[in-house]
Write an enzyme that holds these catalytic residues in place. Sequence first.
Site, PDB file in Angstrom:
ATOM      1  N   ARG A 242     -83.599  35.972  77.835  1.00  0.00           N
ATOM      2  CA  ARG A 242     -84.010  34.929  76.879  1.00  0.00           C
ATOM      3  C   ARG A 242     -83.358  35.109  75.502  1.00  0.00           C
ATOM      4  NH1 ARG A 242     -85.015  33.765  81.152  1.00  0.00           N
ATOM      5  NH2 ARG A 242     -86.976  32.978  82.040  1.00  0.00           N
TER       6      ARG A 242
ATOM      7  N   TYR B  11     -85.778  36.068  94.625  1.00  0.00           N
ATOM      8  CA  TYR B  11     -87.128  35.814  94.114  1.00  0.00           C
ATOM      9  C   TYR B  11     -88.121  35.819  95.272  1.00  0.00           C
ATOM     10  CZ  TYR B  11     -90.975  33.667  91.604  1.00  0.00           C
ATOM     11  OH  TYR B  11     -92.200  33.410  91.047  1.00  0.00           O
TER      12      TYR B  11
ATOM     13  N   SER C 278     -93.187  28.661  79.689  1.00  0.00           N
ATOM     14  CA  SER C 278     -93.775  29.966  79.334  1.00  0.00           C
ATOM     15  C   SER C 278     -93.827  30.091  77.824  1.00  0.00           C
ATOM     16  CB  SER C 278     -92.915  31.102  79.889  1.00  0.00           C
ATOM     17  OG  SER C 278     -92.926  31.050  81.279  1.00  0.00           O
TER      18      SER C 278
ATOM     19  N   GLU D  76     -91.769  33.103  73.553  1.00  0.00           N
ATOM     20  CA  GLU D  76     -90.454  32.615  74.008  1.00  0.00           C
ATOM     21  C   GLU D  76     -90.134  31.322  73.252  1.00  0.00           C
ATOM     22  OE1 GLU D  76     -89.852  32.541  78.311  1.00  0.00           O
ATOM     23  OE2 GLU D  76     -88.841  30.623  78.096  1.00  0.00           O
TER      24      GLU D  76
HETATM   25  C1  LIG Z   1     -92.471  22.671  82.144  1.00  0.00           C
HETATM   26  C2  LIG Z   1     -91.445  23.589  81.548  1.00  0.00           C
HETATM   27  C3  LIG Z   1     -90.818  24.517  82.351  1.00  0.00           C
HETATM   28  C4  LIG Z   1     -89.852  25.389  81.825  1.00  0.00           C
HETATM   29  N1  LIG Z   1     -89.249  26.292  82.664  1.00  0.00           N
HETATM   30  C5  LIG Z   1     -88.325  27.141  82.159  1.00  0.00           C
HETATM   31  C6  LIG Z   1     -87.710  28.095  83.019  1.00  0.00           C
HETATM   32  O1  LIG Z   1     -87.974  28.180  84.206  1.00  0.00           O
HETATM   33  N2  LIG Z   1     -86.785  28.927  82.470  1.00  0.00           N
HETATM   34  C7  LIG Z   1     -86.436  28.863  81.138  1.00  0.00           C
HETATM   35  O2  LIG Z   1     -85.570  29.655  80.724  1.00  0.00           O
HETATM   36  N3  LIG Z   1     -87.012  27.953  80.324  1.00  0.00           N
HETATM   37  C8  LIG Z   1     -87.930  27.104  80.788  1.00  0.00           C
HETATM   38  N4  LIG Z   1     -88.527  26.193  79.960  1.00  0.00           N
HETATM   39  C9  LIG Z   1     -88.173  26.167  78.520  1.00  0.00           C
HETATM   40  C10 LIG Z   1     -87.136  25.081  78.158  1.00  0.00           C
HETATM   41  O3  LIG Z   1     -87.095  24.081  79.114  1.00  0.00           O
HETATM   42  C11 LIG Z   1     -85.735  25.662  78.005  1.00  0.00           C
HETATM   43  O4  LIG Z   1     -85.721  26.665  77.018  1.00  0.00           O
HETATM   44  C12 LIG Z   1     -84.709  24.590  77.621  1.00  0.00           C
HETATM   45  O5  LIG Z   1     -83.417  25.128  77.716  1.00  0.00           O
HETATM   46  C13 LIG Z   1     -84.934  24.033  76.227  1.00  0.00           C
HETATM   47  O6  LIG Z   1     -84.118  22.883  76.097  1.00  0.00           O
HETATM   48  P1  LIG Z   1     -84.346  21.780  74.989  1.00  0.00           P
HETATM   49  O7  LIG Z   1     -83.151  20.909  74.990  1.00  0.00           O
HETATM   50  O8  LIG Z   1     -85.647  21.124  75.156  1.00  0.00           O
HETATM   51  O9  LIG Z   1     -84.347  22.699  73.672  1.00  0.00           O
HETATM   52  P2  LIG Z   1     -85.192  22.439  72.358  1.00  0.00           P
HETATM   53  O10 LIG Z   1     -86.594  22.840  72.594  1.00  0.00           O
HETATM   54  O11 LIG Z   1     -84.919  21.089  71.832  1.00  0.00           O
HETATM   55  O12 LIG Z   1     -84.536  23.498  71.371  1.00  0.00           O
HETATM   56  C14 LIG Z   1     -84.723  24.876  71.583  1.00  0.00           C
HETATM   57  C15 LIG Z   1     -84.000  25.624  70.443  1.00  0.00           C
HETATM   58  O13 LIG Z   1     -82.602  25.418  70.542  1.00  0.00           O
HETATM   59  C16 LIG Z   1     -82.068  24.763  69.379  1.00  0.00           C
HETATM   60  N5  LIG Z   1     -81.086  23.778  69.858  1.00  0.00           N
HETATM   61  C17 LIG Z   1     -81.278  22.777  70.737  1.00  0.00           C
HETATM   62  N6  LIG Z   1     -80.127  22.141  71.016  1.00  0.00           N
HETATM   63  C18 LIG Z   1     -79.167  22.752  70.288  1.00  0.00           C
HETATM   64  C19 LIG Z   1     -77.765  22.557  70.137  1.00  0.00           C
HETATM   65  N7  LIG Z   1     -77.100  21.616  70.790  1.00  0.00           N
HETATM   66  N8  LIG Z   1     -77.095  23.384  69.280  1.00  0.00           N
HETATM   67  C20 LIG Z   1     -77.734  24.358  68.598  1.00  0.00           C
HETATM   68  N9  LIG Z   1     -79.074  24.588  68.710  1.00  0.00           N
HETATM   69  C21 LIG Z   1     -79.789  23.794  69.525  1.00  0.00           C
HETATM   70  C22 LIG Z   1     -83.286  24.132  68.696  1.00  0.00           C
HETATM   71  O14 LIG Z   1     -83.111  24.053  67.298  1.00  0.00           O
HETATM   72  C23 LIG Z   1     -84.410  25.098  69.070  1.00  0.00           C
HETATM   73  O15 LIG Z   1     -84.450  26.198  68.214  1.00  0.00           O
HETATM   74  C24 LIG Z   1     -89.495  25.308  80.454  1.00  0.00           C
HETATM   75  C25 LIG Z   1     -90.118  24.339  79.643  1.00  0.00           C
HETATM   76  C26 LIG Z   1     -91.084  23.489  80.176  1.00  0.00           C
HETATM   77  C27 LIG Z   1     -91.718  22.461  79.302  1.00  0.00           C
END
Ligand SMILES: Cc1cc2nc3c(=O)[nH]c(=O)nc-3n(C[C@H](O)[C@H](O)[C@H](O)COP(=O)(O)OP(=O)(O)OC[C@H]3O[C@@H](n4cnc5c(N)ncnc54)[C@H](O)[C@@H]3O)c2cc1C
Length: 347
Positions: free
Chosen positions: A166, A197, A234, A330
Amino acid sequence: MILNDGYKHCSLKINNTLGLNINTRFLFVAKNRETILKAWRFSKFLKLPFLTLGEASNVLFLEDFNGVIVLNRIKGIKISENHKIWKLHVGAGENWHCFVKKMLTKGIFGLENLAWIPGTVGSVPIQNIGAYGVELKDFCSYVDVMHLRNGSIKRIYSDECNFSYRDSIFKNKYWTDFVIVAVGISLEKKWQPILTYKDLKYLNPISAWDIFNEIFIIRKRKLPDPKIIGNAGSFFKNPIVTQKKATLLLEYFPAMPHYPFINNQIKLAGAWLIEQCNLKNLYVGDSAVYHKQALVLINKGHATPQDILCLAKEIRIRVGRQFDVWLEPEVRFIKSTGECNAIEMIS
Ligand SMILES: Cc1cc2nc3c(=O)[nH]c(=O)nc-3n(C[C@H](O)[C@H](O)[C@H](O)COP(=O)(O)OP(=O)(O)OC[C@H]3O[C@@H](n4cnc5c(N)ncnc54)[C@H](O)[C@@H]3O)c2cc1C
């Protein structure tokens, strides 16, 4: 400076998967790099904080954002190949799951274990997303970042990304003043299923689609759908402890799940620790621990950021007191002025 393609005083309620009732002072939706640069210059002009988001599935807004948010929606998937490898160049604003599914439809396999994870492609390298035995780092060949001060693009190759659990270089060196605009992915043409897994071990796969479908079933069983129940996946990371600490804990809690991790360290199951503290039914206001997966905190409808913050604090304290293991979020915490230190906020 005139605001042409941005919005003023915008609600982010439908733009954060926790479903919190949060506003931003300005919002831009960027389909190209120029709009991102424009939004950044706009924020500098007004001396306001600037934040890039994908689908806000990994953030906790603590209050309204008093600045400029840009939603990265840069699209485009370019596919090239040699005799061994598929090479994919993907726009940061593509939806990650749709991209994975699209590749499978084209017969390009390998990402199926990471299917159904919400968010955009641009966010996946930042926390090196992982699920069901694989991580993004296993497939990422490079990340293109744009320097906001001059618009130049720098390609960071995988071995420079400092990927770990992470974590990556995009959380520190390339954090402020940089935006991820594209991600390069390499997939072996000779497909090998990854079934390490525990819930996948007994699967006898015929194709990558079997894994894709099985993962849908597993995820549906354990995780709430953010469209129905607000959540950010998470909320806490699985804690990593030293071998010595794990041995000590195992003397008192022989049933404690533990997994070997790099550098002789041990990864513990955060959900198990929370359950052992009888916190599965814990709630504060309208936020609660999700009954099917204790690492997930949910918004039952009208939770406030303070509800979620208090709940997270309480969990961290109770787990810490019982195991002397201190959970770390996280999820990224965002204040009105920008990102803040999540551990400090719940300590
Ligand atoms: C139901 C659910 C299940 C999930 N399962 C998993 C899983 O199995 N494994 C896992 O690792 N994660 C999981 N996640 C967490 C999440 O989906 C991931 O971390 C995902 O990659 C976040 O993407 P986002 O575009 O929504 O990021 P955001 O939440 O929009 O941003 C996250 C961070 O990245 C920054 N950011 C976003 N885009 C950019 C960019 N283009 N350039 C620079 N900075 C940027 C933002 O400022 C913020 O700090 C889950 C979330 C949910 C809701």
